[in-house]
Design an enzyme around this catalytic site. Structure first.
Site: not given
Length: 214
Positions: A44, A97, A119, A123, A155, A194
């Site tokens: 993951e 990273d 994330d 933009k 989402d 979460e």
């Protein structure tokens, strides 16, 4: 979302090298040695506070799981959560990273990958930072075994649409696409993150796809 640094985070990470790896490049090609059994390795990228990867390790003892997180305090929270469980010999954590995957893993070392609530970088000028941008996909293809799959949940419809297009343009094959995961049969064995619990509680549909490289 950035989490304020906690003073206990670094000492906790340092105290548990048996579970938390901070020098991931040194284990390239040798990850099976860190597990009790040699089993398929699932990774993951962006594990957050660890609820998903810990849940998967508990639900699937027949696989080995690695959770990677770049934020040290968040990684430490995941470690703390994992240590509170019964011993999980099929779980390892990395503080590192996600852009460095090719330095962490040998080609074909990973069997399956998970991208959960990454994330979205909404933009346009930040498109190259999205974890489903073509340069990231090339990295995933390198470390995944042939026919190794990527599972993605989010989402964010914009990020989901971008991911579908990016993966399609890269030549990936889609095994499944769900526009409302929690109201589908796919949800039967779903392990939540979460963020997923938070957004679903507000009535936000959760999008999911599973795809593999040709």
């Amino acid at each position: 979302m950035r989490v304020k640094h906690k003073k206990w985070a670094d000492p906790l990470i340092a105290a548990h090298p048996e579970m938390m790896v901070t020098n991931a490049a040194e284990w390239k090609g040798k990850w099976q040695q860190r597990f009790e059994k040699q089993q398929p390795i699932h990774l993951e990228v962006g594990m957050g506070k660890g609820q998903f990867i810990i849940g998967m390790a508990k639900a699937h003892p027949e696989c080995n799981f690695i959770g990677l997180e770049i934020q040290r305090t968040v990684a430490a929270i995941a470690l703390k959560k994992a240590l509170s469980e019964e011993p999980l010999p099929n779980l390892q954590l990395i503080c590192g990273d996600g852009e460095d995957l090719d330095t962490f893993f040998e080609p074909r070392e990973i069997d399956r990958m998970y991208l959960n609530f990454s994330d979205p970088w909404p933009k346009k000028r930040h498109a190259k930072r999205r974890l489903t941008y073509k340069t990231f996909l090339a990295n995933y293809q390198d470390i995944l075994k042939d026919q190794g799959a990527i599972e993605l949940k989010t989402d964010n419809m914009g990020f989901f649409e971008f991911s579908l297009q990016s993966m399609n343009n890269y030549g990936m094959h889609f095994d499944g696409v769900w526009l409302d995961l929690h109201n589908s049969e796919e949800n039967e064995h779903n392990v939540e993150t979460e963020y997923e619990q938070k957004f679903a509680a507000k009535g936000q549909p959760i999008y999911k796809l599973t795809a593999h490289f040709e």
